[in-house]
Design a protein around this motif. Sequence first.
Motif, mmCIF file in Angstrom:
data_model
loop_
_atom_site.group_PDB
_atom_site.id
_atom_site.type_symbol
_atom_site.label_atom_id
_atom_site.label_comp_id
_atom_site.label_asym_id
_atom_site.label_seq_id
_atom_site.Cartn_x
_atom_site.Cartn_y
_atom_site.Cartn_z
ATOM 1 N N GLY A 82 45.855 58.814 -84.934
ATOM 2 C CA GLY A 82 44.609 58.640 -85.684
ATOM 3 C C GLY A 82 43.387 58.955 -84.838
ATOM 4 N N ASP A 83 43.412 58.542 -83.565
ATOM 5 C CA ASP A 83 42.284 58.800 -82.676
ATOM 6 C C ASP A 83 42.105 60.298 -82.439
ATOM 7 O OD1 ASP A 83 40.215 57.772 -80.871
ATOM 8 O OD2 ASP A 83 41.473 58.599 -79.287
ATOM 9 N N LYS A 87 39.064 63.609 -83.782
ATOM 10 C CA LYS A 87 38.449 64.598 -82.883
ATOM 11 C C LYS A 87 38.668 66.028 -83.370
ATOM 12 C CE LYS A 87 38.857 61.870 -78.612
ATOM 13 N NZ LYS A 87 39.286 60.602 -79.218
ATOM 14 N N GLU A 88 39.458 66.176 -84.426
ATOM 15 C CA GLU A 88 39.773 67.515 -84.921
ATOM 16 C C GLU A 88 38.570 68.103 -85.675
ATOM 17 O OE1 GLU A 88 43.106 69.654 -87.830
ATOM 18 O OE2 GLU A 88 43.196 67.527 -87.365
ATOM 19 N N THR A 96 40.249 65.077 -93.209
ATOM 20 C CA THR A 96 40.461 64.601 -91.840
ATOM 21 C C THR A 96 40.339 63.082 -91.762
ATOM 22 O OG1 THR A 96 39.620 66.683 -90.921
ATOM 23 C CG2 THR A 96 39.608 64.761 -89.479
ATOM 24 N N LEU A 97 39.317 62.551 -92.411
ATOM 25 C CA LEU A 97 39.111 61.100 -92.396
ATOM 26 C C LEU A 97 40.256 60.363 -93.072
ATOM 27 C CD1 LEU A 97 35.297 60.968 -93.258
ATOM 28 C CD2 LEU A 97 36.346 60.567 -91.032
ATOM 29 N N GLU A 98 40.738 60.898 -94.173
ATOM 30 C CA GLU A 98 41.830 60.240 -94.893
ATOM 31 C C GLU A 98 43.119 60.260 -94.086
ATOM 32 O OE1 GLU A 98 41.863 62.334 -98.567
ATOM 33 O OE2 GLU A 98 40.325 61.060 -99.497
ATOM 34 N N ARG A 99 43.382 61.367 -93.369
ATOM 35 C CA ARG A 99 44.577 61.426 -92.512
ATOM 36 C C ARG A 99 44.493 60.418 -91.381
ATOM 37 N NH1 ARG A 99 44.158 66.932 -90.327
ATOM 38 N NH2 ARG A 99 45.886 66.279 -88.976
ATOM 39 N N ALA A 100 43.317 60.308 -90.752
ATOM 40 C CA ALA A 100 43.143 59.324 -89.678
ATOM 41 C C ALA A 100 43.258 57.903 -90.217
ATOM 42 C CB ALA A 100 41.779 59.539 -89.020
ATOM 43 N N GLN A 101 42.726 57.674 -91.409
ATOM 44 C CA GLN A 101 42.800 56.358 -92.043
ATOM 45 C C GLN A 101 44.261 55.951 -92.264
ATOM 46 O OE1 GLN A 101 41.394 56.069 -96.161
ATOM 47 N NE2 GLN A 101 40.085 54.356 -95.540
#
Length: 358
Positions: A82-83, A87-88, A96-101
């Motif tokens: 997630g971290d 940074k991607e 991107t935010l949903e994948r990190a979430q």
Amino acid sequence: MSAGQESSLRYLFAEAKSKSDALGSFTSASDSAYQENVLAAIESLEQCRKLARQISLFSPNEEFEDIASTDLPYLMIDYRLGDLILKENNQSRKGTLERAQEAFARFLRLLDTYRILSKTDSELFERYLENQNGFAVIRSNDPSTRRDSKIKRYKEEKSLKVKLDHLAQISTASEQDDSSIRDLYHAEAEISTYKAFESLDTIAQELKILALMPQSPPPGLGKSELDYRERNGLHKDGYSDRLDPSLSEMYRKGKAGPILNKDGKPLQPFTLLDSRQRLQNGVFGPDHSLPTMTIDEYLAEERRRGGIIDGGAENSVTAAQLDEDDVDKAEAETMKAREWDEFVEANPKGSGNTINRG
């Protein structure tokens, strides 16, 4: 887990950690080499997660004490993933935010399964599951309460970092001490939990902002048509936010449709002009009347019309000449002069002003 699988998992995780640690040497996150390291580390962690799921590395029926010490580092796979995803540099920021979430949520769910989360963190995770998009670590809107909560969490984070550094030194000094190693990974999981909640808070706020932004144009709308609509403020229904009409509307005075019918009969009032340029000049001209002649031209025109008399006062006033043969007129002028002299003698200068005399 076979020796080959263990070797592959250890190699992939070490490679991802190495590339992730190397990101600190870059000065810009937009550097191509930086993004290459990010993508490579993400790919390695994705393979780690896939392999750990295939071999059932973690089981919901176990507790923290049941996990082998050599497997404890893999508890951090989803947190590190997630971290790195944050940074991607991706065109779809929302994706991107949903994948990190999702990655942070998997990490917290795994720790909650093994009862690694504290009571406070477990309640915070339940609150996140109830409202993911509206999640906030500090729910109060009162400034003083938020300030006190931030100070408290900052002190907790600082304490966890001190504890982690201390355990890392102990673990290095006694590498064979299994208890110290387990305490080190447990402390790492605690501080990663703190950071995961902070990241989920930030992600929820950014997703709210993205939801308020205008949507991207539909795929079928060409760039030229889009530029035209943006330039003129037009929507699909033809509505425009522009206050000034287009030039074509000015030509028609705001009335759509033809001027003449098929038989040549006027359908609406119109004015014939000698050229389109004249109309355009009138449209973009000033809204007040400008002078049509100079001052010299105006004086010359007035002199021509007789409005100006040349020669000054001596020529403009001609004294009346008396006709000596007209006796009656001469007598009348004499009587008028006598009456004026008598009036002046009977009314000396200042005799009428009797109010302000001392």
